[in-house]
Design a protein around this motif. Structure first.
Motif: not given
Length: 134
Positions: A52-53, A56-59, A64-66, A71-73
């Protein structure tokens, strides 16, 4: 013993072992929610929050998307390592375990990593889409 005799004896052994094997029942239908719960709901919820972050960051903050995907990985790899640690700790506590139980433990420990890799791929796709066209 000749090589032919050894091969024949090995083939006979394999045939006798497979004839004694029992057929496992087919795996029941499993939904995504079952995988979510099996992979530890807390771990999977953290990865979902990071997804979800990313959205949200894509928008709001495309730069911060990458990083959020990374961080998720990293979090999913950490969660899988914790799962492997729990598997080995349980084996150490009880001594031996069957191969089927060990494979089931590995499967459960790998679920957060699979989910985290999928979230990272989503972040990369979003990043590629957002790059300026040449």
């Amino acid at each position: 013993m000749k090589a032919e005799e050894i091969i024949t004896e090995a083939a006979d052994t394999i045939v006798s072992c497979t004839a004694d094997a029992t057929m496992l029942p087919p795996k029941p239908d499993v939904s995504i929610i079952d995988y979510f719960v099996t992979g530890n709901p807390i771990y999977m919820s953290i990865i979902t929050l990071l997804l979800m972050a990313i959205l949200l960051a894509a928008w709001k903050a495309p730069a911060w998307v990458k990083e959020t995907g990374l961080i998720a990985l990293a979090a999913s790899i950490l969660m899988s390592v914790i799962g492997f640690f729990q598997i080995f700790d349980t084996i150490e506590l009880f001594g031996e375990c069957s191969f089927r139980v060990l494979c089931g433990g590995f499967q459960v420990a790998m679920l957060p990593m699979i989910y985290g890799i999928c979230v990272y791929i989503i972040s990369l796709i979003i990043r590629i889409i957002q790059k300026p066209k040449l």
